[in-house]
Design a protein around this motif. Structure first.
Motif, short mmCIF file in Angstrom:
data_model
loop_
_atom_site.label_atom_id
_atom_site.label_comp_id
_atom_site.label_asym_id
_atom_site.label_seq_id
_atom_site.Cartn_x
_atom_site.Cartn_y
_atom_site.Cartn_z
N ASN A 191 12.03 14.28 15.33
CA ASN A 191 13.38 14.50 15.83
C ASN A 191 13.54 15.92 16.39
O ASN A 191 14.27 16.75 15.84
CB ASN A 191 14.40 14.24 14.71
CG ASN A 191 15.81 14.11 15.25
OD1 ASN A 191 16.06 14.33 16.43
ND2 ASN A 191 16.74 13.74 14.39
N ARG B 20 20.93 14.49 6.58
CA ARG B 20 21.15 13.66 7.77
C ARG B 20 22.57 13.80 8.30
O ARG B 20 22.80 13.71 9.52
CB ARG B 20 20.83 12.20 7.42
CG ARG B 20 19.32 11.98 7.30
CD ARG B 20 18.95 10.61 6.84
NE ARG B 20 17.51 10.37 7.03
CZ ARG B 20 16.81 9.50 6.34
NH1 ARG B 20 17.40 8.74 5.42
NH2 ARG B 20 15.51 9.35 6.56
N ALA C 99 17.09 17.40 17.10
CA ALA C 99 17.83 17.94 15.96
C ALA C 99 17.49 19.41 15.75
O ALA C 99 18.38 20.24 15.49
CB ALA C 99 17.51 17.13 14.69
N GLN D 139 19.82 22.66 16.01
CA GLN D 139 19.87 23.58 14.86
C GLN D 139 19.74 25.03 15.31
O GLN D 139 20.49 25.90 14.86
CB GLN D 139 18.74 23.23 13.89
CG GLN D 139 18.61 24.19 12.71
CD GLN D 139 17.37 23.91 11.87
OE1 GLN D 139 16.59 22.99 12.17
NE2 GLN D 139 17.16 24.69 10.83
N LEU E 140 24.12 17.34 16.27
CA LEU E 140 23.95 16.56 17.51
C LEU E 140 25.29 16.12 18.12
O LEU E 140 25.31 15.41 19.12
CB LEU E 140 23.08 15.34 17.24
CG LEU E 140 21.62 15.64 16.88
CD1 LEU E 140 20.88 14.35 16.53
CD2 LEU E 140 20.91 16.37 18.03
N VAL F 82 22.46 16.78 10.42
CA VAL F 82 21.86 16.45 11.72
C VAL F 82 22.91 15.82 12.63
O VAL F 82 23.01 16.18 13.82
CB VAL F 82 20.66 15.50 11.55
CG1 VAL F 82 20.23 14.93 12.90
CG2 VAL F 82 19.49 16.24 10.90
#
Length: 325
Positions: A85, A306, A88, A92, A313, A309
């Motif tokens: 990913n 998650r 992500a 970040q 996003l 994340v």
């Protein structure tokens, strides 16, 4: 249990077919045999030999191998290969480089920490938990990193003063101390925080994030800043909860500590009691307020990674820390 803890100083870890074999003195005395399919992580305390075949299997299958000192200091480890990913991680890094976004995320971690600490103290009948309400308001109103860190520091001071009062008299301490811990209670807290940070780091890797680029904790060489960020909301409800239970229920006593090196550390014989309590807590199932279902705490750590994340996003307006009621 998906985590194997190796306490034997002369342990020899090998792969035999689809089995993890832990033995003493290069295989002459078998201590444990466990199907590798059921092993998620291996935590080694002390010196142990790991065969190349087992290392290769762990690297290929994403099984973490972690080395800790007898006092719980994290030395090094073989961790999972970063997730695919990449978007992500790009998001970040963008959030880290944007001051307003970085501050907002740091604030969410601090608010989660203070709220859960307040509930933990209140549930356990601690005096002084009301003082955390003012620190919570300060954190909510913080306009910059300095104000946020000030609120967090005041909250931590109030929290540990109240927490100390919950401990048995023989384990009372004046303040939180580290490197090295000056008393048995602080020693246990340090152990629990080390294991919690390791769990958070693993969860972040699975979710596709870089554990070393955080928002509340400054980025430094070798520091898993984002793992330390994520663990803030879980310190009281996981690590502190385990320590308080062990000491108040007399499952760990003063006789379980050795101070021959000038500071207290848990004796090797007492480690199983600590690790058993830690695993029991991680496997306890509770309701996740955002997801609306019951999960084990070890699953909640991954769920929070998650959720972070999704926020990074743009799928969630803000990061929601896990909250106990």
């Amino acid at each position: 249990m998906g985590v194997v803890y190796v306490l034997e100083n002369e342990a020899y870890l090998s792969k035999e077919g689809g089995t993890l074999k832990v033995s003493r003195r290069a295989g002459r005395e078998v201590l444990l045999q466990k199907p590798l399919i059921a092993v998620e992580e291996i935590v080694i305390l002390g010196n142990a030999v790991v065969t190349p075949a087992l290392l290769k299997h762990c690297a290929q299958e994403g099984v973490g191998i972690h080395y800790l000192s007898p006092t719980g200091t994290y030395y090094a480890g073989l961790t999972r290969t970063p997730s695919k990913n990449a978007p992500a991680r790009v998001a970040q890094f963008k959030a880290y480089l944007e001051p307003t976004w970085k501050l907002a995320l740091a604030q969410r971690f601090v608010l989660g920490k203070i709220r859960n600490g307040l509930v933990f103290l209140r549930r356990n009948g601690a005096e002084g938990w009301e003082g955390l309400k003012e620190a919570l308001l300060e954190a909510e109103r913080a306009q910059d990193e300095e104000a946020l860190r000030g609120a967090e520091g005041r909250a931590a001071d109030l929290y540990f003063r109240a927490f100390a009062e919950l401990l048995p008299e023989e384990f009372a301490f004046g303040e939180r101390s580290r490197r090295p811990p000056r008393d048995p209670a602080n020693s246990l807290l340090s152990l629990a925080y080390t294991l919690l940070a390791k769990q958070c780091e693993s969860a972040l890797l699975v979710a596709g994030l870089d554990p070393y680029v955080g928002y509340l904790h400054e980025v430094r060489y070798g520091r898993p800043s984002l793992a330390l960020d994520l663990m803030e909301e879980f310190r009281s409800i996981l690590a502190d909860s385990v320590v308080l239970s062990l000491l108040n229920n007399r499952r760990v006593t003063l006789e379980d500590f050795d101070d021959s090196e000038g500071f207290p550390r848990l004796r090797k014989e007492a480690w199983p009691k600590f690790l058993r309590a830690w695993e029991e807590r991680l496997n306890e199932r509770v309701q996740h307020p955002l997801l609306g279902k019951r999960l084990a705490y070890r699953e909640i750590l991954l769920a929070q990674a998650r959720i972070l994340v999704k926020h990074l996003l743009g799928e969630l307006p803000r990061y929601e820390p896990f909250a106990v009621r």
